[in-house]
Design a protein around this motif. Sequence first.
Motif, short mmCIF file in Angstrom:
data_model
loop_
_atom_site.label_atom_id
_atom_site.label_comp_id
_atom_site.label_asym_id
_atom_site.label_seq_id
_atom_site.Cartn_x
_atom_site.Cartn_y
_atom_site.Cartn_z
N GLU A 1 53.83 30.11 26.72
CA GLU A 1 52.59 29.37 26.55
C GLU A 1 52.37 28.96 25.11
O GLU A 1 52.00 27.84 24.82
CB GLU A 1 51.42 30.23 27.03
CG GLU A 1 50.44 29.48 27.83
CD GLU A 1 49.28 30.34 28.25
OE1 GLU A 1 49.47 31.13 29.18
OE2 GLU A 1 48.22 30.21 27.62
N ASN A 2 52.53 29.93 24.18
CA ASN A 2 52.29 29.57 22.79
C ASN A 2 53.03 30.52 21.86
O ASN A 2 53.46 31.60 22.24
CB ASN A 2 50.79 29.60 22.46
CG ASN A 2 50.15 30.91 22.81
OD1 ASN A 2 50.82 31.93 22.88
ND2 ASN A 2 48.86 30.91 23.04
N PHE A 3 53.17 30.08 20.63
CA PHE A 3 53.69 30.89 19.54
C PHE A 3 52.53 31.29 18.65
O PHE A 3 51.54 30.58 18.55
CB PHE A 3 54.69 30.09 18.69
CG PHE A 3 55.96 29.77 19.38
CD1 PHE A 3 56.26 28.46 19.72
CD2 PHE A 3 56.88 30.74 19.70
CE1 PHE A 3 57.42 28.14 20.36
CE2 PHE A 3 58.06 30.43 20.34
CZ PHE A 3 58.33 29.12 20.67
N ARG A 4 52.70 32.42 17.99
CA ARG A 4 51.64 32.89 17.10
C ARG A 4 52.22 33.64 15.93
O ARG A 4 53.11 34.48 16.11
CB ARG A 4 50.69 33.80 17.89
CG ARG A 4 49.41 34.13 17.14
CD ARG A 4 48.64 35.20 17.85
NE ARG A 4 48.19 34.81 19.16
CZ ARG A 4 47.75 35.65 20.10
NH1 ARG A 4 47.73 36.93 19.86
NH2 ARG A 4 47.36 35.22 21.26
N PHE A 5 51.72 33.35 14.73
CA PHE A 5 52.05 34.12 13.53
C PHE A 5 50.80 34.89 13.15
O PHE A 5 49.81 34.30 12.76
CB PHE A 5 52.44 33.20 12.38
CG PHE A 5 53.79 32.56 12.54
CD1 PHE A 5 53.91 31.30 13.09
CD2 PHE A 5 54.93 33.23 12.16
CE1 PHE A 5 55.14 30.71 13.25
CE2 PHE A 5 56.17 32.67 12.31
CZ PHE A 5 56.28 31.40 12.85
N LYS A 6 50.88 36.19 13.25
CA LYS A 6 49.69 37.02 13.02
C LYS A 6 49.92 37.93 11.83
O LYS A 6 51.02 38.45 11.63
CB LYS A 6 49.46 37.86 14.27
CG LYS A 6 48.16 38.61 14.29
CD LYS A 6 47.89 39.09 15.71
CE LYS A 6 47.19 40.41 15.68
NZ LYS A 6 47.05 41.00 16.99
N LEU A 7 48.86 38.10 11.04
CA LEU A 7 48.92 38.98 9.88
C LEU A 7 47.84 40.02 10.01
O LEU A 7 46.65 39.70 10.04
CB LEU A 7 48.72 38.17 8.60
CG LEU A 7 48.74 38.94 7.29
CD1 LEU A 7 50.09 39.55 7.05
CD2 LEU A 7 48.36 38.05 6.13
N GLN A 8 48.26 41.29 10.10
CA GLN A 8 47.31 42.39 10.23
C GLN A 8 47.94 43.65 9.64
O GLN A 8 48.06 44.67 10.32
CB GLN A 8 46.97 42.59 11.70
CG GLN A 8 45.66 43.31 11.94
CD GLN A 8 45.32 43.44 13.41
OE1 GLN A 8 46.19 43.26 14.27
NE2 GLN A 8 44.09 43.75 13.72
N ASP A 9 48.40 43.56 8.38
CA ASP A 9 49.13 44.68 7.82
C ASP A 9 48.28 45.64 7.01
O ASP A 9 48.80 46.59 6.46
CB ASP A 9 50.30 44.16 6.97
CG ASP A 9 49.82 43.25 5.85
OD1 ASP A 9 50.66 42.75 5.08
OD2 ASP A 9 48.60 43.01 5.76
N GLY A 10 46.99 45.37 6.90
CA GLY A 10 46.12 46.33 6.22
C GLY A 10 46.09 46.24 4.72
O GLY A 10 45.52 47.13 4.07
N ILE A 11 46.71 45.21 4.13
CA ILE A 11 46.71 45.08 2.67
C ILE A 11 45.73 43.98 2.31
O ILE A 11 45.84 42.85 2.81
CB ILE A 11 48.12 44.71 2.16
CG1 ILE A 11 49.14 45.74 2.60
CG2 ILE A 11 48.12 44.61 0.65
CD1 ILE A 11 50.56 45.30 2.41
N GLU A 12 44.80 44.32 1.44
CA GLU A 12 43.82 43.30 1.03
C GLU A 12 44.43 42.42 -0.05
O GLU A 12 44.99 42.91 -1.03
CB GLU A 12 42.57 44.00 0.49
CG GLU A 12 41.62 43.10 -0.20
CD GLU A 12 40.16 43.32 0.18
OE1 GLU A 12 39.89 44.35 0.80
OE2 GLU A 12 39.33 42.46 -0.16
#
Lengths: 332, 502
Positions: free
Chosen positions: A284-295
């Motif tokens: 359905e779709n591609f996604r690039f997600k960023l959730q690594d916990g570094i501000e």
Amino acid sequence: MATTAVGPCHSRLTVMTPVIRRWLAYGGKDSRPLLKAVATPINCPRRCLPKVGGTRHQETENQMVVQQEEVIYRPRQVRMDWLGMKRSWKYVLKTVRSMFSSVKENESTARLFKKDHVMYYFRNPDDLSYWYVMTDEDYGGHSWAELRQGLNEMTAMFRGYLSEKRPQDLLPTTDPLQPHPPYHGMVYLETRPFLTILDKREYMSLTGFNAVKLRLRGDGRKYDFEMVCDCGFEKRIAYVVPIYTRGGPLWQEIEIPYVKFMAKMEDGGYLLVRQRGMGYAMLENFRFKLQDGIEGPFQLEIDYIALIQNSTFPDEGTDNKDPWEPINATIG
Amino acid sequence: MAEFRRLSYSLIKYRCLIGLCPLFSKTAQTQNLTPCLCRYKLQRRIPSRYVHTRSLVLSQYMKSQPSRDDTEIDIVSEEEKESRLETVQELVDNEEDDSALLEFYVNKAQNEMDYMDDVDYHDIENVNKRLFFKIVDVWLKDVGSAKRGHRDFVQTLLNSLSRFDVECDISAYVKLLDCFPDGKHTGLKRDHWYWSGFADKISDHLLGQQLMFVINEHGAIPNDQLFNKTTDLFGRFSPVTLKARSLLFWYPRMVAHSPHPISIADFKKLTPTELAFNGLRQINPGVDCHYHNFAVDKSRCKEVIDSDKIDSIISCQSEKQKEQLAQHDLSIPVYIEGPFVVYYRLKKVQYYVMRANPSQAKVEEPQNQRTTIVSDKEWWSQFYGVDYQTSKPYCGKTLQFYPEEDFFPTVDIVDGYGDKKSEEISLIDSDTQSAEGPVYAIACTDYSSPVALQSWVRGLILDNPVLREASVVFREEQSFMLNAPKDDPNESDYENIDIRDI
């Protein structure tokens, strides 16, 4: 004479949630005509009819003129979604033509004559319209992101600032006897769905190839590359792979076999206990997600996303198959 | 006779309490108490909610009460019960500092530290880590085998792991599992596939799940000891063991996706130089890269830098970049761009790039031309593809007898439609090369002045004599990563967006 119980008199509009009300007012994708008779509250003697017109001055007892609030003029409600009808007709013609076209002209069969297939690339600025950006601002976060053309005007640049500041609803407790609920800032870049006849979502397919090839240039952070490959009504399964970008001035080419992807729920952050196979024809779709916990700020430049056939990669993998699965799936 | 009558009346009056008489209790038998119709102590019942939340307060309260002899009758009327509960409630409400539990044991452990702890914790060097393990041991000794109030204790320690520098250490989490009451009759273990569904002690299992979640969040490496202890404690059919199993299963699979994995515990021990080296290895990959550490000429460079930052210039250059620099056109300058920033794990590393402009890049002239002089052995070997002396055939166009050995062999399997298949990636692969010039070298330093970078160029001259003659220009780039705003600069544009476009 028996009296009938008269319930609360609400018009159709007031019963609906504000979201749907706004959606209809702005000419949403609902092409059903709105009945005027139901919209006007005739059966409610207590409710006043809406005032039509500009501002009016209301005279109070003390003869003070109070300016009434301005009436919000909403755009004309679109009853028929002409753009959607155009789009649907285009796909009707396309399907009819594909019945009478040759093997190479047909998209699905043309794959047999291809070594690799480029799905997304960003040589034109119009190619950015196939993607959209979402951040944690929807639930009170403080990160921001944007998608624009790269400096060399040939790539897409996804950049912004990831903030770990907690939203007001999730402030931690001072009581040490209470657990601290987890929160991480999140930002993602996703493809828009392809809509065909009557706004039906069209699936892309991964058939005919073995692996996904990405050419990108990151900033050293860990991004999650996700593909939603499942048919379902509400909850779908996404297949995830972590990409550890190198950063720096050099481009990074990554080849990920389909077999290495790990299944997880689309909305959830946890991997599935019972891993299941990918639906190759239901992408359905591609996604690039960023959730690594570094501000801090982030920057990801994408050149292209392609599918390749590499004979050294296995077609069936046992990497993510757990022999304890039948027992673990019944626990908890 | 009168005394006998009095005793018999007391027996009838207190007949409901005969079950608690030491005459029939096991404790009496073990303690060799003589059976007698004496007065005994009534077991005080405390509502369970106070035990779960404020057990320390109650234990302190109970200790503060005067000790009563066992011979006294302790029959409590309802009024007395209420007054006692009120005093407990007052203590609970007046307690201003909720962290009394942790502070109490921290102070106690610090006071009880002695020379024997150096023996017990000889393998732990960090003082804060030793204090953590000492706190748990002190609590275990105080509390006894029942381990009452374990949930509060474990929760407070889970919330304050960073205070003791113990968040990345799996042995600390394993030690916390010792705080749970262990035994046949605790009701904690779920060992049957069916009866586990009706099991109690849900809060203990939830706490165990939270413990596993914290392990994952802080990046501690799970081991077999963790899994074995959870199974012994919580049973096979508990969500805690499921989480421990999934940690053990997925951790190595996630780590396998990174090219140079390093745990957070090891990452925190890195010096600035090691950090720069690892950052460069991440940016400029290759087994054949040359790394140098050049000292900055401090007589010329007057910039002052902290000791925590990178004081020198650490340079990295691969063989291919060396060859490209050797072929650089001297009429064009070599640019040093920077500073840029890259993330290595949790920290940022600043680097500079030495490169040339793309449009003025030198075009390679073909070597095999008729105008070249024909008198070389090289010409002979190139023309005939055979060695001049031994007449051995070369492999392809390279002047080598054997092909280049790759780590993995390349297998070309020809499919049925091999000749007819079209390629799309090769059409767009080289587009960015026309926009970006070749990279010659990359260096890592926290200096920001171009005077410091001169020592980098001076150091590279030994391996790259081209730099002696080429002109090197410093080009300061405004990088987004160094100057990124925290607030969205595009916020004003969102007011004009139509919902239909989304």
